[in-house]
Design an enzyme around this catalytic site. Structure first.
Site, PDB file in Angstrom:
ATOM      1  N   GLU A  96      50.712  38.454  31.208  1.00  0.00           N
ATOM      2  CA  GLU A  96      51.828  37.659  31.714  1.00  0.00           C
ATOM      3  C   GLU A  96      51.368  36.654  32.750  1.00  0.00           C
ATOM      4  O   GLU A  96      50.530  36.957  33.605  1.00  0.00           O
ATOM      5  CB  GLU A  96      52.913  38.573  32.301  1.00  0.00           C
ATOM      6  CG  GLU A  96      53.666  39.343  31.219  1.00  0.00           C
ATOM      7  CD  GLU A  96      55.099  39.626  31.591  1.00  0.00           C
ATOM      8  OE1 GLU A  96      55.788  38.703  32.060  1.00  0.00           O
ATOM      9  OE2 GLU A  96      55.524  40.770  31.409  1.00  0.00           O
ATOM     10  N   GLY A 121      57.840  37.468  25.321  1.00  0.00           N
ATOM     11  CA  GLY A 121      56.586  37.410  24.572  1.00  0.00           C
ATOM     12  C   GLY A 121      56.725  37.994  23.179  1.00  0.00           C
ATOM     13  O   GLY A 121      56.164  37.472  22.207  1.00  0.00           O
TER      14      GLY A 121
END
Length: 288
Positions: free
Chosen positions: A217, A229
């Protein structure tokens, strides 16, 4: 948005918080609807410190919003802000649905107004909106093929890009477990092609309805799960014809279901409330 200048407020004498997670993707939730918002980049960084603070993958601040159940602001542990966080949106939605007794709520985020619903069985789903495909809006530094980004890495594969309110760079690889994500993540996060940096996903196709994903991240960490994601990975693999538009995404923390529909990308999974707490006066005073 500039996290160093956005919404600077006086810190209250007491600051209560909740700790929640979605598949191990963990969050601090602050409820600022009573007007006690105290969020600053320094406080976000202090709260995000897992040794000297509370620790989180992302911070969510719930605020009053006109025409919606609430507005949600997201902060990274490095003190910067994000427009989207799928799992934190599901956590906030679960709190608000439990509070109101409603089976669905609408939340305003930097991504726009998102609809969240009780999916039954303890699951919460949220419509993360249509994927961003304009290179300027993702954003990228220049116009390139979104399914073959000109980024050179030891993986020797061209990644794909998708925006879900935040930028994502998705690598489809033969074996997601074999990738040194701790080395790949920061290298790609800071690639000049991504002027606002990027989240990095490595994805392995298990079958046309199942993918394995690991994630780095933006902000400097490997996390157990990432909702936006997972959505981006599902979009990139479907866009390339490798999967159907509905997939199960297997993350380190568990499974998310992602369905790319005509009305947006829906993401479904569990949430958990871990504990409630209050920051000490000494902790807050040290930030003044």
């Amino acid at each position: 948005m500039d996290g160093e200048s956005h919404r600077q407020h006086r810190q209250p004498r007491d600051l209560r918080f909740l700790k929640m997670h979605g598949l191990g993707n963990d969050f601090v939730i602050l409820d600022a609807r009573a007007g006690s918002e105290a969020m600053t980049p320094a406080l976000a960084r202090a709260l995000g410190d897992r040794h000297r603070g509370v620790g989180f993958d992302q911070l969510a601040v719930i605020r009053n919003g006109a025409g919606v159940a609430a507005e949600i602001d997201f902060w990274n542990s490095d003190g910067t802000e994000a427009d989207a966080c799928g799992n934190a949106t599901r956590c906030a939605a679960r709190l608000l649905m439990a509070e109101s007794g409603l089976a669905a709520v609408e939340l305003r985020t930097g991504r726009g107004v998102l609809r969240a619903e009780d999916a039954g069985g303890g699951l919460t789903r949220v419509n993360m909106g249509a994927p961003v495909s304009d290179w300027r809006a993702i954003p990228l530094a220049r116009d390139v093929d979104l399914d073959a980004l000109p980024i050179e890495t030891p993986l020797r594969v061209r990644p794909g890009a998708a925006g879900m309110g935040n930028p994502h760079c998705v690598f489809v690889v033969p074996d997601a477990e074999a990738v040194d994500l701790a080395a790949l993540g920061p290298r790609v996060e800071h690639d000049p092609l991504f002027p606002r940096r990027t989240n990095v996903e490595v994805v392995q196709i298990l079958d046309r309805e199942t993918i394995r994903m690991r994630v780095w991240e933006r902000g400097g960490m490997i996390t157990l799960a990432c909702g936006s994601g997972a959505c981006a990975a599902a979009v990139v693999t479907a866009r390339r014809g490798l999967t159907e538009r509905g997939v199960t995404v297997r993350l380190d923390g568990g499974d998310l279901r992602v369905d790319w529909r005509d009305d947006g990308v829906w993401m479904t999974g569990p949430t958990a409330l871990v504990f409630e707490g209050r920051l000490s006066h000494d902790f807050l005073a040290a930030l003044a």
